[in-house]
Write a protein that holds these residues in place. Structure first.
Motif, short mmCIF file in Angstrom:
data_model
loop_
_atom_site.label_atom_id
_atom_site.label_comp_id
_atom_site.label_asym_id
_atom_site.label_seq_id
_atom_site.Cartn_x
_atom_site.Cartn_y
_atom_site.Cartn_z
N MET A 1 -10.12 -26.25 43.96
CA MET A 1 -8.85 -26.81 43.52
C MET A 1 -8.11 -25.77 42.68
N ALA A 2 -6.84 -25.59 42.96
CA ALA A 2 -6.02 -24.60 42.24
C ALA A 2 -5.76 -25.05 40.81
N SER A 3 -5.64 -24.10 39.92
CA SER A 3 -5.29 -24.40 38.53
C SER A 3 -4.52 -23.20 37.97
N HIS A 4 -3.85 -23.45 36.88
CA HIS A 4 -3.11 -22.39 36.18
C HIS A 4 -3.47 -22.46 34.71
N THR A 5 -3.48 -21.31 34.07
CA THR A 5 -3.71 -21.25 32.63
C THR A 5 -2.65 -20.35 32.02
N VAL A 6 -2.04 -20.82 30.95
CA VAL A 6 -1.12 -20.00 30.18
C VAL A 6 -1.65 -19.94 28.75
N THR A 7 -1.31 -18.88 28.05
CA THR A 7 -1.68 -18.76 26.64
C THR A 7 -0.39 -18.70 25.84
N THR A 8 -0.29 -19.56 24.85
CA THR A 8 0.90 -19.62 24.01
C THR A 8 0.48 -19.30 22.58
N THR A 9 1.16 -18.31 22.00
CA THR A 9 0.76 -17.77 20.70
C THR A 9 1.89 -17.94 19.70
N TYR A 10 1.54 -18.42 18.51
CA TYR A 10 2.51 -18.54 17.42
C TYR A 10 2.94 -17.15 16.98
N LYS A 11 4.28 -16.93 16.85
CA LYS A 11 4.81 -15.62 16.44
C LYS A 11 5.29 -15.67 14.99
N LYS A 12 6.26 -16.52 14.71
CA LYS A 12 6.84 -16.64 13.36
C LYS A 12 7.72 -17.87 13.31
N GLU A 13 8.00 -18.35 12.12
CA GLU A 13 8.88 -19.49 11.91
C GLU A 13 8.57 -20.58 12.93
N MET A 14 9.47 -20.88 13.86
CA MET A 14 9.24 -21.89 14.89
C MET A 14 9.12 -21.26 16.28
N GLN A 15 8.83 -19.98 16.33
CA GLN A 15 8.83 -19.24 17.59
C GLN A 15 7.40 -19.03 18.11
N PHE A 16 7.28 -19.20 19.43
CA PHE A 16 6.04 -18.96 20.14
C PHE A 16 6.31 -18.02 21.31
N GLU A 17 5.29 -17.33 21.76
CA GLU A 17 5.38 -16.53 22.98
C GLU A 17 4.34 -17.08 23.94
N ASP B 1 2.67 -16.79 27.95
CA ASP B 1 2.54 -15.87 29.07
C ASP B 1 2.23 -16.64 30.34
N SER B 2 2.53 -16.01 31.44
CA SER B 2 2.22 -16.60 32.74
C SER B 2 0.88 -16.04 33.21
N PRO B 3 0.30 -16.64 34.23
CA PRO B 3 -0.96 -16.08 34.77
C PRO B 3 -0.80 -14.63 35.23
N THR B 4 0.42 -14.20 35.53
CA THR B 4 0.64 -12.82 35.97
C THR B 4 0.98 -11.89 34.81
N GLY B 5 1.07 -12.44 33.59
CA GLY B 5 1.31 -11.62 32.42
C GLY B 5 2.75 -11.59 31.93
N TYR B 6 3.68 -12.22 32.64
CA TYR B 6 5.07 -12.24 32.20
C TYR B 6 5.17 -13.10 30.94
N LYS B 7 5.95 -12.68 29.96
CA LYS B 7 6.05 -13.38 28.68
C LYS B 7 7.43 -14.00 28.49
N THR B 8 7.44 -15.16 27.86
CA THR B 8 8.67 -15.89 27.57
C THR B 8 8.61 -16.38 26.13
N LEU B 9 9.74 -16.30 25.43
CA LEU B 9 9.82 -16.82 24.07
C LEU B 9 10.23 -18.28 24.09
N ILE B 10 9.61 -19.04 23.22
CA ILE B 10 9.94 -20.45 23.02
C ILE B 10 10.38 -20.59 21.56
N ASP B 11 11.50 -21.24 21.35
CA ASP B 11 12.02 -21.42 20.00
C ASP B 11 12.78 -22.73 19.97
N THR B 12 13.33 -23.05 18.84
CA THR B 12 14.13 -24.26 18.70
C THR B 12 15.40 -23.93 17.93
#
Length: 143
Positions: free
Chosen positions: A1-17, A19-30
């Protein structure tokens, strides 16, 4: 069965980074009113982008198989949140916009239909919690 895993890391204030399974990174903020700086996508906006990305990839794949060229293509996704917490999208509008002067509208519509009915897993997930309205729009390019 297929699955995906991402890792989300706290950066600062309300920001997280995240990553995708291929290593591409995206910032999450509010937003600033919620303690952030708007330096990344909000989690809910990422959901809408995931919907557009999933169906968009399907459509391009199907159109390529059909050998149908589309000079320009974009999707606009709007979600309406519930009033009470936890707030979630209970209504979603997805509008496809295809631009070109010689568009094969029937084949494009077929590609959209196949994405909606068969291929797009993110769309199926959205249907589990939201009413989804879809529009397909064809536009001429001014020469």
């Amino acid at each position: 069965m297929a699955s995906h895993t991402v890792t989300t890391t706290y950066k600062k204030e309300m920001q997280f980074e995240t990553d995708s399974p291929t290593g591409y990174k995206t910032l999450i903020d509010t937003s600033p009113e919620n303690g952030g700086r708007n330096e990344g996508m909000s989690p809910k906006a990422l959901m809408l982008s995931s919907l557009a990305g999933c169906t968009g990839l399907d459509i391009v794949f199907v159109l390529n198989k059909m050998r149908v060229a589309v000079p320009e293509f974009k999707m606009e996704v709007k979600g309406e949140l519930t009033e009470e917490h936890p707030k979630y999208y209970h209504k979603v509008w997805l509008d496809y916009h295809f631009y070109g002067n010689d568009l094969d509208e029937a084949k494009i519509q077929k590609a959209v239909d196949l994405s909606e009915s068969t291929y797009c897993g993110v769309m199926e997930m959205f249907r589990r919690f939201a009413t989804l309205e879809v529009g397909v729009h064809f536009h001429k390019i001014n020469a």
